[in-house]
Enzyme design. Structure first.
Site, short mmCIF file in Angstrom:
data_model
loop_
_atom_site.label_atom_id
_atom_site.label_comp_id
_atom_site.label_asym_id
_atom_site.label_seq_id
_atom_site.Cartn_x
_atom_site.Cartn_y
_atom_site.Cartn_z
CE LYS A 80 3.10 -5.98 3.87
NZ LYS A 80 2.54 -4.82 4.61
CG ASP B 45 -0.38 -0.04 2.53
OD1 ASP B 45 0.86 -0.11 2.62
OD2 ASP B 45 -1.12 -0.01 3.53
CB SER B 46 4.59 1.67 0.00
OG SER B 46 4.82 0.57 -0.86
CD GLU C 222 7.52 -0.40 7.85
OE1 GLU C 222 6.64 -1.16 7.40
OE2 GLU C 222 7.67 0.77 7.44
CG ASP D 271 0.34 -4.08 2.07
OD1 ASP D 271 0.33 -4.92 2.98
OD2 ASP D 271 1.17 -3.16 1.99
CD GLU E 225 0.36 -1.75 7.90
OE1 GLU E 225 0.05 -1.00 8.86
OE2 GLU E 225 0.84 -1.33 6.84
O1 KIV Z 1 3.49 -1.11 1.68
C1 KIV Z 1 4.65 -1.56 1.66
O2 KIV Z 1 5.41 -1.34 0.71
C2 KIV Z 1 5.08 -2.37 2.78
C3 KIV Z 1 6.54 -2.65 2.89
C4 KIV Z 1 7.24 -1.44 3.34
C5 KIV Z 1 6.83 -3.82 3.74
O3 KIV Z 1 4.31 -2.74 3.59
#
Ligand code: KIV
Length: 257
Positions: free
Chosen positions: A110, A42-43, A176, A81, A112
């Site tokens: 993924k 989600d980055s 992280e 994510d 969190e």
């Molecule tokens: O969103 C992302 O890119 C991440 C990584 C930094 C692990 O969660």
């Protein structure tokens, strides 16, 4: 258990996991040759869309970029994510995770950890959808950057969260910005591989945001190493194009039909 997930699990204590993020086809194609895991993170909200933080990433964005990435991977495990506010309770998580898998054909998602969403994670694993965990500095739940594990109570909290994630059934876990010692302790306590970002060499593998390691971002935290300064290379090419168009050297006869 799915073959690709088993392969990741079997790397524990044997091989470092190489992981990077991808949001698009050209990057996915390159990463597939060198990465065990490709994460549609989600980055993308900040790295691609220029948003203030990852909180504005939507399920639609993740699905669209997920389709592009997954359809261009053959070897690497594709993890997507789940963005903020798409897995706040079991029903919401089930509905949205099913949609992500259906539309993108990804290998895993993924989630969190917010310190108490272990039941939600477990319910998704139980449905047969592989989940990667994420503890430490979890951007969906923090407003300000904070190194994780400096105080004893944080060390204990992180270890508890790591164990709870493993018990919930995650096949791997991102750490992280966790201190070296805590990353080491967690990595040694778990049977599943840990993947660090800003969490030292003491993890079983490493992940970075690809835009950061390529030198395409404007934000460089201490844990990022720029393996190339792509911005400079792109700028030089664009300058050349600018000159070629202004001087009418491009397009040349070679480029004509
Ligand atoms: O969103 C992302 O890119 C991440 C990584 C930094 C692990 O969660």
């Amino acid at each position: 258990m799915k073959k690709k997930i088993l392969k990741i699990l079997r790397t524990k204590n044997k091989k470092s996991l190489v992981c990077l993020t991808a949001y698009s086809k050209p990057i996915a194609k390159i990463l597939d040759k060198y990465c065990d895991i490709v994460l549609v993170g989600d980055s993308l909200a900040t790295a691609m869309y220029g948003m203030k933080n990852t909180h504005q990433a939507t399920l639609e964005m993740m699905i669209q970029h997920g389709i592009s990435v997954k359809s261009n991977l053959s070897k690497a495990l594709c993890v997507i994510d789940m963005p903020k506010n798409t897995y706040r309770n079991i029903n919401e998580a089930k509905k949205n995770v099913k949609l992500v898998f259906k539309k993108t054909k990804c290998d895993a998602i993924k989630m969190e950890c917010n310190g108490n969403n272990f039941k939600i994670i477990k319910s998704i694993v139980k449905l047969g959808f592989p989940v990667m965990g994420h503890i430490g500095f979890t951007p969906q739940y923090y407003k300000k950057f904070k190194i994780q594990g400096l105080k004893e109570k944080d060390r204990l909290r992180l270890i508890r969260e790591a164990i709870k994630n493993e018990e919930a059934g995650v096949f791997s876990i991102v750490l992280e910005c966790v201190t070296n010692n805590v990353a080491k302790e967690i990595t040694q306590s778990l049977k599943i591989p840990t993947v660090g970002i800003g969490s030292s060499i003491n993890c079983d593998g490493q992940i970075l945001v690809t835009d950061d390691m390529l030198g395409l971002s404007s934000f460089y935290p201490k844990f990022v190493k720029k393996f190339v300064k792509l911005t400079n290379i792109i700028e030089k090419a664009v300058q050349k194009y600018n000159t070629a168009v202004l001087t009418r050297k491009f397009p040349s006869k070679k480029n004509n039909f």
